[in-house]
Design a protein around this motif. Structure first.
Motif, PDB file in Angstrom:
ATOM      1  N   UNK A 110      14.172  25.024  47.069  1.00  0.00           N
ATOM      2  CA  UNK A 110      13.233  25.644  46.141  1.00  0.00           C
ATOM      3  C   UNK A 110      13.740  25.466  44.724  1.00  0.00           C
ATOM      4  N   UNK A 111      12.897  24.874  43.885  1.00  0.00           N
ATOM      5  CA  UNK A 111      13.192  24.679  42.464  1.00  0.00           C
ATOM      6  C   UNK A 111      14.559  24.047  42.231  1.00  0.00           C
ATOM      7  N   UNK A 112      14.824  22.998  42.967  1.00  0.00           N
ATOM      8  CA  UNK A 112      16.057  22.211  42.832  1.00  0.00           C
ATOM      9  C   UNK A 112      17.323  23.028  43.097  1.00  0.00           C
ATOM     10  N   UNK A 113      17.200  24.095  43.865  1.00  0.00           N
ATOM     11  CA  UNK A 113      18.360  24.908  44.258  1.00  0.00           C
ATOM     12  C   UNK A 113      18.869  24.384  45.596  1.00  0.00           C
ATOM     13  N   UNK A 114      20.091  23.845  45.589  1.00  0.00           N
ATOM     14  CA  UNK A 114      20.685  23.243  46.775  1.00  0.00           C
ATOM     15  C   UNK A 114      21.568  24.225  47.542  1.00  0.00           C
ATOM     16  N   UNK A 115      21.436  25.522  47.263  1.00  0.00           N
ATOM     17  CA  UNK A 115      22.260  26.537  47.927  1.00  0.00           C
ATOM     18  C   UNK A 115      21.625  26.940  49.246  1.00  0.00           C
ATOM     19  N   UNK A 116      22.410  26.896  50.308  1.00  0.00           N
ATOM     20  CA  UNK A 116      21.913  27.276  51.637  1.00  0.00           C
ATOM     21  C   UNK A 116      21.638  28.782  51.660  1.00  0.00           C
ATOM     22  N   UNK A 117      20.416  29.179  52.012  1.00  0.00           N
ATOM     23  CA  UNK A 117      20.094  30.603  52.066  1.00  0.00           C
ATOM     24  C   UNK A 117      20.715  31.305  53.281  1.00  0.00           C
ATOM     25  N   UNK A 118      21.233  30.528  54.222  1.00  0.00           N
ATOM     26  CA  UNK A 118      21.797  31.097  55.440  1.00  0.00           C
ATOM     27  C   UNK A 118      23.279  31.440  55.287  1.00  0.00           C
ATOM     28  N   UNK A 119      24.029  30.531  54.635  1.00  0.00           N
ATOM     29  CA  UNK A 119      25.475  30.759  54.531  1.00  0.00           C
ATOM     30  C   UNK A 119      25.991  30.743  53.091  1.00  0.00           C
ATOM     31  N   UNK A 120      25.133  30.348  52.138  1.00  0.00           N
ATOM     32  CA  UNK A 120      25.525  30.344  50.735  1.00  0.00           C
ATOM     33  C   UNK A 120      26.276  29.102  50.274  1.00  0.00           C
ATOM     34  N   UNK A 121      26.476  28.139  51.163  1.00  0.00           N
ATOM     35  CA  UNK A 121      27.184  26.915  50.784  1.00  0.00           C
ATOM     36  C   UNK A 121      26.315  26.073  49.850  1.00  0.00           C
ATOM     37  N   UNK A 122      26.961  25.333  48.982  1.00  0.00           N
ATOM     38  CA  UNK A 122      26.242  24.456  48.060  1.00  0.00           C
ATOM     39  C   UNK A 122      26.109  23.066  48.665  1.00  0.00           C
ATOM     40  N   UNK A 123      24.983  22.445  48.424  1.00  0.00           N
ATOM     41  CA  UNK A 123      24.773  21.065  48.864  1.00  0.00           C
ATOM     42  C   UNK A 123      24.164  20.973  50.232  1.00  0.00           C
ATOM     43  N   UNK A 124      23.814  19.763  50.574  1.00  0.00           N
ATOM     44  CA  UNK A 124      23.206  19.493  51.863  1.00  0.00           C
ATOM     45  C   UNK A 124      22.651  18.089  51.883  1.00  0.00           C
ATOM     46  N   UNK A 125      22.219  17.681  53.036  1.00  0.00           N
ATOM     47  CA  UNK A 125      21.631  16.357  53.207  1.00  0.00           C
ATOM     48  C   UNK A 125      20.111  16.494  53.256  1.00  0.00           C
ATOM     49  N   UNK A 126      19.434  15.619  52.558  1.00  0.00           N
ATOM     50  CA  UNK A 126      17.970  15.642  52.538  1.00  0.00           C
ATOM     51  C   UNK A 126      17.450  15.148  53.887  1.00  0.00           C
ATOM     52  N   UNK A 127      16.624  15.966  54.519  1.00  0.00           N
ATOM     53  CA  UNK A 127      16.027  15.578  55.801  1.00  0.00           C
ATOM     54  C   UNK A 127      14.507  15.408  55.699  1.00  0.00           C
ATOM     55  N   UNK A 128      13.915  15.858  54.604  1.00  0.00           N
ATOM     56  CA  UNK A 128      12.475  15.669  54.372  1.00  0.00           C
ATOM     57  C   UNK A 128      12.205  15.820  52.887  1.00  0.00           C
ATOM     58  N   UNK A 129      11.148  15.151  52.444  1.00  0.00           N
ATOM     59  CA  UNK A 129      10.732  15.273  51.062  1.00  0.00           C
ATOM     60  C   UNK A 129      10.744  13.973  50.286  1.00  0.00           C
TER      61      UNK A 129
END
Length: 113
Positions: A83-102
């Motif tokens: 959401x709004x270029x926020x790469x923070x995981x809402x589940x664990x709070x970790x930053x970053x991730x791999x794009x799986x859709x979009x």
């Protein structure tokens, strides 16, 4: 400007399939566009209106299905909507991730007569 090339390809694919099906016209074209693809719907529509003149697709209506960005957290492995270029995981709070859709851009289907 890349909308020019992708629109030409969409038109080519749609016209080829319509011709193979023996259609007299294409009425609707359904496109899937990821929000991270940088494809601008209005630009695609502009180029389509110009390049489809005199083809089976002239006058066809373009339908755009937008896909929201989805990430997979590298820490906990869960997927979440960015959401709004926020790469923070809402589940664990970790930053970053791999794009799986979009990042998608493809022609889902066409309707012909």
């Amino acid at each position: 400007m890349h909308e020019l090339a992708v629109t030409e390809n969409v038109l080519k694919v749609a016209n080829e399939h319509a011709a193979k099906a023996g259609a007299s016209a294409i009425t609707d074209i359904y496109l899937v566009v990821g929000d991270l693809s940088s494809i601008v719907d209005d630009s695609v529509q502009f180029y389509f209106d110009y390049f489809s003149q005199g083809t089976l697709a002239e006058g066809a209506k373009l339908h755009f299905e937008r896909i929201k960005p989805q990430l997979r957290c590298r820490a906990c492995g869960r997927d979440f909507e960015m959401k709004e270029m926020d790469w923070t995981c809402p589940h664990c709070g970790a930053a970053g991730g791999d794009i799986v859709a979009g990042k998608e851009f493809f022609l889902r289907s066409i309707e012909v007569i």
